[in-house]
Enzyme design. Sequence first.
Site, PDB file in Angstrom:
ATOM      1  N   GLY A 139      -4.949   2.198   2.077  1.00  0.00           N
ATOM      2  CA  GLY A 139      -5.595   3.297   1.380  1.00  0.00           C
ATOM      3  C   GLY A 139      -4.685   3.906   0.340  1.00  0.00           C
ATOM      4  CE  LYS A 194      -3.553  -1.103  -3.957  1.00  0.00           C
ATOM      5  NZ  LYS A 194      -2.151  -0.697  -4.191  1.00  0.00           N
TER       6      LYS A 194
END
Length: 337
Positions: A139, A194
């Site tokens: 995260g 990402k």
Amino acid sequence: MNHQKIAVLGPGSWGTALSQVLNDNGHDVRIWGNNIEQMSEINSKHTNQRYFKDVVLDENIKAYSDLEAALDGVDGILFVVPTKVTRLVAKQVAQVLKHKVHIFHASKGLEQGTHERISTVLEEEIPEQYRGEIVVVSGPSHAEETIVRDITLISAASSDLNEAKYAQDIFSNDYFRLYTNTDVIGVETAGALKNIIAVGAGALHGLGFGDNAKAAIITRGLAEITRLGVAMGAEPLTYIGLSGVGDLIVTGTSIHSRNWRAGDAIGRGEKLADIESNMGMVIEGVSTTKVAYELAQTMGIDMPITETIYQVLYENLDPKTGILEIMRRETRAENEF
């Protein structure tokens, strides 16, 4: 959660920060690494100067260079090693592990060659008799902020919800909070992919582009990350959660991100080899770009940003030329998936 014994494999910035979180929660934390001098520094000075110049670790955090000793009697093992050595370390763990433990990892990447997710690598190398289902801890999180106990929220994903809850219980406290998730593929691919977009966002900054361009690459980057992840079996909604858009924002906009810094240097004209040498830490986005590009080609997934970054990193494409080529692509509907 009762007192647990946890081995953290990997004394890098994130492994060190997570060790402190676990220690703050009253657990017996053992950091393992193969650099004897670094392990000695942690034990004698309670510092890890390579990553944190001004941080003193709790003296209860013990460092080991002997893997078998580090794993003796532990309840859980947290892998926080670079993707390229995950399989090697997992093999070593399988050779010395003598009892069943909880296994989780907090690394973000895809293995070159096999294109496999880290949890798959761990499943292949560590026999089922010694582990439960793998938990992915991922995260929006900079080690530099977690180590000073800044507020951090991330996900714990496993196909076995009880295993995810175990990770949630041992990590969560007043400044560090975990949410459970069962979409392992989504959480894991979001965390890996990402990094590619973060390299691109950094390159835009290095080239002198502003906030409009930053917003563009983050949103359109998220779209193509989602396309590939869903094709691999992930749930679309995962990508608008903590491990998706949350991690993309924090990695694609911050100087704390080594992927962003690498892209920024590329945009300013530096050579990749020099950037990797000067960084002193693994830039996961570089290797992940190659894996994602190969996967997209094999699966027929449209990933123009990833393809352009691949060409810049591996085929010496001029970044400005790459941007112009993307801008001149055939126009399309925004919701075209």
